[in-house]
Design a protein around this motif. Structure first.
Motif, mmCIF file in Angstrom:
data_model
loop_
_atom_site.group_PDB
_atom_site.id
_atom_site.type_symbol
_atom_site.label_atom_id
_atom_site.label_comp_id
_atom_site.label_asym_id
_atom_site.label_seq_id
_atom_site.Cartn_x
_atom_site.Cartn_y
_atom_site.Cartn_z
ATOM 1 N N ALA A 22 45.776 42.678 32.838
ATOM 2 C CA ALA A 22 46.191 41.056 33.619
ATOM 3 C C ALA A 22 45.119 40.785 34.261
ATOM 4 O O ALA A 22 45.769 39.362 34.257
ATOM 5 C CB ALA A 22 47.045 42.286 34.671
ATOM 6 N N ALA A 35 45.014 36.417 33.755
ATOM 7 C CA ALA A 35 44.732 35.698 34.403
ATOM 8 C C ALA A 35 44.151 34.459 34.461
ATOM 9 O O ALA A 35 43.250 33.339 34.648
ATOM 10 C CB ALA A 35 44.962 37.053 35.505
ATOM 11 N N LEU A 63 52.330 30.943 39.842
ATOM 12 C CA LEU A 63 51.976 32.319 39.131
ATOM 13 C C LEU A 63 51.196 33.521 38.013
ATOM 14 O O LEU A 63 51.366 34.160 38.451
ATOM 15 C CB LEU A 63 53.803 32.046 38.075
ATOM 16 N N THR A 64 50.155 31.872 38.307
ATOM 17 C CA THR A 64 48.565 33.093 37.793
ATOM 18 C C THR A 64 48.196 33.956 38.454
ATOM 19 O O THR A 64 47.900 34.873 38.656
ATOM 20 C CB THR A 64 48.029 32.340 36.472
ATOM 21 N N ALA A 123 49.567 37.498 39.969
ATOM 22 C CA ALA A 123 49.271 37.914 39.278
ATOM 23 C C ALA A 123 48.067 38.686 39.679
ATOM 24 O O ALA A 123 48.142 39.487 39.593
ATOM 25 C CB ALA A 123 49.808 37.556 37.448
ATOM 26 N N GLU A 167 51.133 24.871 35.139
ATOM 27 C CA GLU A 167 50.917 26.260 35.205
ATOM 28 C C GLU A 167 50.744 26.848 33.580
ATOM 29 O O GLU A 167 50.472 26.656 32.359
ATOM 30 C CB GLU A 167 52.420 26.872 35.803
ATOM 31 N N LEU A 227 52.399 33.732 30.863
ATOM 32 C CA LEU A 227 52.906 34.144 32.012
ATOM 33 C C LEU A 227 53.522 35.427 31.466
ATOM 34 O O LEU A 227 53.813 36.796 32.067
ATOM 35 C CB LEU A 227 53.752 33.178 32.414
ATOM 36 N N TRP A 278 52.538 39.067 33.337
ATOM 37 C CA TRP A 278 53.601 39.535 34.614
ATOM 38 C C TRP A 278 54.300 41.261 34.057
ATOM 39 O O TRP A 278 54.303 42.090 35.317
ATOM 40 C CB TRP A 278 54.596 38.136 34.978
ATOM 41 N N VAL A 283 51.445 43.639 35.777
ATOM 42 C CA VAL A 283 51.352 43.038 36.153
ATOM 43 C C VAL A 283 52.689 44.633 37.138
ATOM 44 O O VAL A 283 52.308 45.204 38.280
ATOM 45 C CB VAL A 283 51.487 42.212 37.497
ATOM 46 N N VAL A 284 53.902 43.962 36.713
ATOM 47 C CA VAL A 284 55.076 44.787 37.296
ATOM 48 C C VAL A 284 54.665 47.028 36.490
ATOM 49 O O VAL A 284 55.270 47.228 38.056
ATOM 50 C CB VAL A 284 56.605 44.394 37.049
#
Length: 493
Positions: free
Chosen positions: A346, A350, A375-376, A379, A451, A457, A461, A464-465
């Motif tokens: 992740a 990024a 958003l980046t 994360a 973005e 993305l 993400w 990340v989740v």
């Protein structure tokens, strides 16, 4: 087909790689590589489920029973590693589509994805084979394709990084081959389970100890364990961003799996010095790795190099679990293979997203990106919290089990625990350096305002989740890791 899953796991990407070279139309090679990776991931998941239900799978190539024939052996340990490799390849390929178009010449895309599939073939083969010489063969497949992937970008420094990796990788492979040769001379077999049965009777002999030493050093070179880590920072920093994601999340993990397999299964009864095994002797190097790796990361101005030195530190945590020689320690090392793959993939994604918009990954390129690419950067912050080891993240789970294992060793464990906590505080510093620049500095006047695309993305993400999902509910990953640790060390543990 279910009966042949172990063979298909390796054969599918191996056969697909040369096919990729013929798919020269736009996005053809990428789409084919994505399809193959999806099939490989599906097979890895089925293998893991089969192992969890039925136990160890022993697949005899060509119907020849081991130790005469080549055996593919799948247990909880390598089924977990196979899942990691297949999962990262599948998640990274959507990210690769957006970044490779910018970083790799268009007329080389088909060759790039062919090398990608060969790299996956080698990594999966290393994990699944039960034959020591096959380990060397698959190691060379993954290494040679990795050299090509690192050098595939437009940055001329990538050639130097690839050559440096080639030299050290060749040295490591030579050591491994010498070790395997010595074992064959002494035992007459190359099957790893057969080696584990025959070595105890001759564990005191010099050739066996020499074989253990050669294999330990050779695999440590491949795993980039301090002080044999010099190839890794440049290899990660100057390679195409998709390659940085893939190698940081898979290549060193497979090498660490090899260390676990050889040190605990094959050389469990071989003492290096006195009552200390080779695994125990790795502990000081692991401690140096996670302390000095974290210190080195603080002073980097290139974010990819910063993350690369962070990987040196994280490799130290994994090897420290092995060096402690307890179930909790090995559990921490195995579960961190999975956890580190999530958070480091992740973070590199990024960094790659910022590269796409700003044209570089220097700290200056991150100025104001918290507002320009919210958003980046968010994360990046969340994955950075996992890297530090904040509770509710996967990084905390790994360090928790490592600290538990350290505290079981007596007074020396308190010192080790203090060093683990100090290393975590150092990681706060280098993660904060990026966060400070991104959120507290004004962007350059010509800084991009866009973005990252959805293809970047979405996988970022998803990882990340997963860092929080498996941090909050770690029963799946820790359960498999603990069972794997008990399997490696013996039921008596």
């Amino acid at each position: 087909m279910m009966d042949n899953l172990p063979a298909l796991q390796v054969a599918v990407p191996l056969i697909a790689a040369p096919i990729c070279t013929f798919l020269r139309f736009r996005n053809g090679a990428w789409a084919f590589a994505l399809l193959v990776s999806a099939a490989v991931f599906w097979m890895s998941w089925l293998l893991l489920q089969q192992v969890l239900v039925d136990g160890v799978i022993s697949y005899h190539m060509g119907g020849w029973a081991p130790p005469i024939g080549i055996e593919y052996r799948v247990d909880r340990v390598n089924a977990f590693v196979i899942l990691i490799v297949a999962m990262i390849s599948l998640i990274t390929l959507p990210f690769a589509k957006a970044t490779v178009e910018r970083e790799v010449p268009a007329d080389k895309h088909h060759l790039f994805y062919a090398a990608w599939l060969l790299c996956i073939t080698g990594l999966l083969g290393i994990a699944i084979t039960g034959d020591a010489f096959n380990v060397f063969v698959f190691l060379e497949i993954s290494s040679l394709s990795s050299y090509v992937l690192i050098a595939a970008g437009r940055d001329p420094r990538a050639l130097t990084a690839s050559f440096q990796y080639l030299i050290l990788g060749t040295l490591g492979a030579t050591f491994i081959l010498i070790g395997v040769g010595l074992l064959y001379i002494m035992t007459g077999t190359l099957n790893m389970m057969d080696l584990a049965d025959r070595i105890p009777a001759i564990a005191h002999t010099t050739p066996v100890r020499a074989a253990a030493g050669f294999l330990t050093v050779g695999i440590a070179l491949k795993a980039a364990l301090f002080p044999a880590h010099f190839w890794l920072p440049n290899g990660y920093a100057f390679s195409p961003n998709a390659v940085s994601v893939l190698l940081s999340a898979t290549a060193t993990k497979v090498s660490i799996y090899l260390l676990l397999r050889f040190e605990l299964t094959v050389f469990g009864d071989v003492d290096a010095v006195g009552d200390f095994s080779f695994a125990n002797l790795l502990l000081p190097f692991a401690v140096a790795a996670f302390v000095l790796g974290s210190v080195s990361a603080i002073f980097q101005s290139d974010v990819k190099r910063l993350l690369a030195y962070s990987s040196v530190a994280q490799i130290g945590y994994m090897i420290a679990g092995l060096g402690l020689g307890s179930v909790d320690g090995v559990t921490a090392g195995i579960v961190h293979l999975f956890n580190h793959a999530l958070m480091k993939a992740a973070l590199f994604m990024a960094a790659g997203a910022v590269f796409m918009r700003a044209g570089g990954v220097q700290l200056a390129n991150f100025a104001g990106m918290g507002r320009r690419m919210p958003l980046t950067m968010f994360a990046f912050v969340l994955a950075g919290l996992s890297l530090i080891g904040v509770p509710l993240t996967v990084g905390f789970v790994s360090k928790w089990y490592l600290v538990l294992a350290a505290l079981q060793t007596g007074p020396g464990g308190y010192v080790l625990t203090g060093l683990i906590l100090a290393s975590s505080l150092l990681s706060v510093i280098y993660v904060w350096r990026v966060v400070e620049v991104a959120y507290l500095r004004d962007p350059e006047p010509d800084a991009p305002r866009h973005e990252a695309p959805l293809s970047v993305l979405a996988p970022m993400w998803l990882l990340v989740v997963a860092c929080f999902w498996f941090g909050i509910d770690s029963s799946f990953t820790v359960g498999i890791a603990r069972d794997a640790a008990i399997q490696l060390m013996g039921p008596g543990q």
